[in-house]
Enzyme design. Structure first.
Site, PDB file in Angstrom:
ATOM      1  N   PHE A 155       8.576  56.698  30.729  1.00 32.93           N
ATOM      2  CA  PHE A 155       8.212  56.963  32.121  1.00 32.93           C
ATOM      3  C   PHE A 155       8.080  55.665  32.929  1.00 32.93           C
ATOM      4  CE2 PHE A 155       5.704  60.451  29.828  1.00 32.93           C
ATOM      5  CZ  PHE A 155       6.809  61.288  29.758  1.00 32.93           C
ATOM      6  N   GLY A 340       7.048  79.079  55.881  1.00 31.68           N
ATOM      7  CA  GLY A 340       7.530  80.328  55.287  1.00 31.68           C
ATOM      8  C   GLY A 340       8.777  80.088  54.453  1.00 31.68           C
ATOM      9  N   GLU A 364      -0.170  56.578  37.071  1.00 28.00           N
ATOM     10  CA  GLU A 364      -1.245  55.617  37.306  1.00 28.00           C
ATOM     11  C   GLU A 364      -2.613  56.279  37.207  1.00 28.00           C
ATOM     12  OE1 GLU A 364      -0.546  52.817  40.458  1.00 28.00           O
ATOM     13  OE2 GLU A 364       1.624  52.972  40.138  1.00 28.00           O
ATOM     14  N   SER A 367      -5.276  62.908  37.649  1.00 22.89           N
ATOM     15  CA  SER A 367      -6.497  63.247  38.399  1.00 22.89           C
ATOM     16  C   SER A 367      -7.675  63.436  37.469  1.00 22.89           C
ATOM     17  CB  SER A 367      -6.260  64.513  39.228  1.00 22.89           C
ATOM     18  OG  SER A 367      -5.341  64.271  40.270  1.00 22.89           O
TER      19      SER A 367
END
Length: 388
Positions: A155, A340, A364, A367
């Site tokens: 990654f 929509g 990084e 959460s």
């Protein structure tokens, strides 16, 4: 801190015009090609984007943290690929050198990174070491005046195009803590270093990400950042503390853009004989977006100023990244809702941003990791120690 407010306001105004007139019109092209075209890369380089926060002594812009986040909020209102293309150079790809590099290392690499002639990448994450970075297993074994590196990183943003890698590796196999980790500078072309094919991702087209493979990769002993073993994790934390504030700003720009797009659409689209924006439930969505954007912006600027003043902002940087990335996700969801079916159709900027910004809550520090860090630091600041 803004060094020259009048001049910097002009800089921001020029940046705002450049984003709207040059970058936004080419977003669809970037997504289709899955790369930032070479002419735009050259233009970004000629305008100094790659060296925004690299000190002026090494031909960078020398931006303070406050200046950097304000500029980042403008740049990131265009496709995230643009800020990703320059972001590692003026962020995690150079910050380890800026923070802890030797004078020789800085003189050799920072001017190249600032000019965009060299693209940097920060290679920390591994298949078995992400949120728990101290679990990394990439090894660096001393062999005379060299180290031999072995391991795999994953990654890694800009790895497929990077010319310089900041690689975190364990120099003390007996010490499984953060103290056994060192940071190395490894140039592309070094025998034993290879990058994988770019991942196929949910979003962020134009921002190449791949694995980095190190197989008996020999680097000179003076490749250790700062010239001292065992300081790599401290260096990484310095990098991430600043970058988390920077990334929080890069989460706020897309939210601003998405709200602008949603307001324009709902004011022009008519249903039941009136603009969609006249309906109070739509206005509630607009108000929630604007409120959270302004809260994030204020929080980021406050933290940037604290960092510029020399304060320890470890917890505040974590708060910024956590709040801004979650805020951006909520704004993206509301904006799709306001449009929509149009917001679900490929090719609309909000549809693209909806996919692109999902990553913000993962890299990084997820959460959840930031929640844990914030809670632990809050508890410790109150004088309590858990687990005893």
């Amino acid at each position: 801190m803004i060094r020259d407010p009048s001049a910097f306001n002009e800089t921001l105004g020029a940046l705002r015009r450049y984003v709207r007139e040059q970058l936004i019109p080419r977003e669809a092209e970037v997504e289709q090609l899955d790369e930032v075209p070479a002419d735009l890369v050259d233009d970004l380089a000629s305008r100094g984007f790659f060296g925004w926060s690299i000190p002026q002594a090494w031909n960078g812009g020398g931006m303070t943290t406050e200046e950097l986040v304000l500029a980042a909020m403008e740049l990131s209102q265009a496709s995230v690929a643009f800020r990703a293309r320059v972001g590692t150079n003026t962020g995690i790809g150079s910050e380890a050198l800026v923070a802890d590099g030797t004078p020789e290392q800085k003189a050799r690499y920072l001017p190249l990174l600032a000019s965009g002639a060299l693209t940097g990448a920060f290679a920390l994450t591994e298949p078995g070491a992400g949120s728990d970075a101290t679990a990394l297993t990439t090894s660096a074994v001393r062999d005379g005046d060299h180290y031999v590196l072995n391991g795999t990183k994953c990654f890694i943003t800009n790895a497929p195009i990077a010319g310089l890698f900041t690689v975190m590796a364990r120099t003390d196999p007996q010490d499984r803590s953060a103290h056994g980790i060192s940071a190395f500078l490894v140039e592309r072309g070094t025998p034993g270093l290879a990058t994988g094919e770019p991942y196929r991702k949910m979003g962020q087209a134009g921002s190449p990400v791949s694995e980095v493979h190190l197989a008996d990769c020999r680097v000179p002993a003076d490749s250790i950042i700062g010239g001292v073993e065992g300081m790599g994790f401290k260096t990484a934390m310095k990098v991430l503390n600043k970058q988390r504030i920077h990334l929080a700003a890069l989460c706020t720009g897309p939210a601003i853009r998405m709200l602008d797009e949603a307001v324009a659409w709902t004011c022009q689209r008519r249903q039941f004989g009136q603009p969609v924006a006249s309906f109070q439930l739509v206005q509630a969505l607009i108000a929630d977006c604007q409120t959270e954007i302004q809260a994030a912006r204020a929080l980021i600027l406050q933290t940037a100023r604290q960092r510029d003043a020399g304060e320890d902002v470890t917890m505040q940087a974590s708060i910024c990244k956590y709040f801004a990335s979650e805020m951006c996700g909520r704004v993206a969801d509301r904006c799709v809702q306001m449009l929509g079916g149009t917001g679900f159709i490929h090719g609309h900027p909000i549809e693209r941003f909806y996919r692109d910004v999902r990553l913000f809550r993962l890299y990084e520090g997820t959460s959840q990791i930031h929640q844990l860090n914030i809670a632990k630091r809050t508890i410790a600041a109150a004088g309590y120690r858990l687990g005893e």
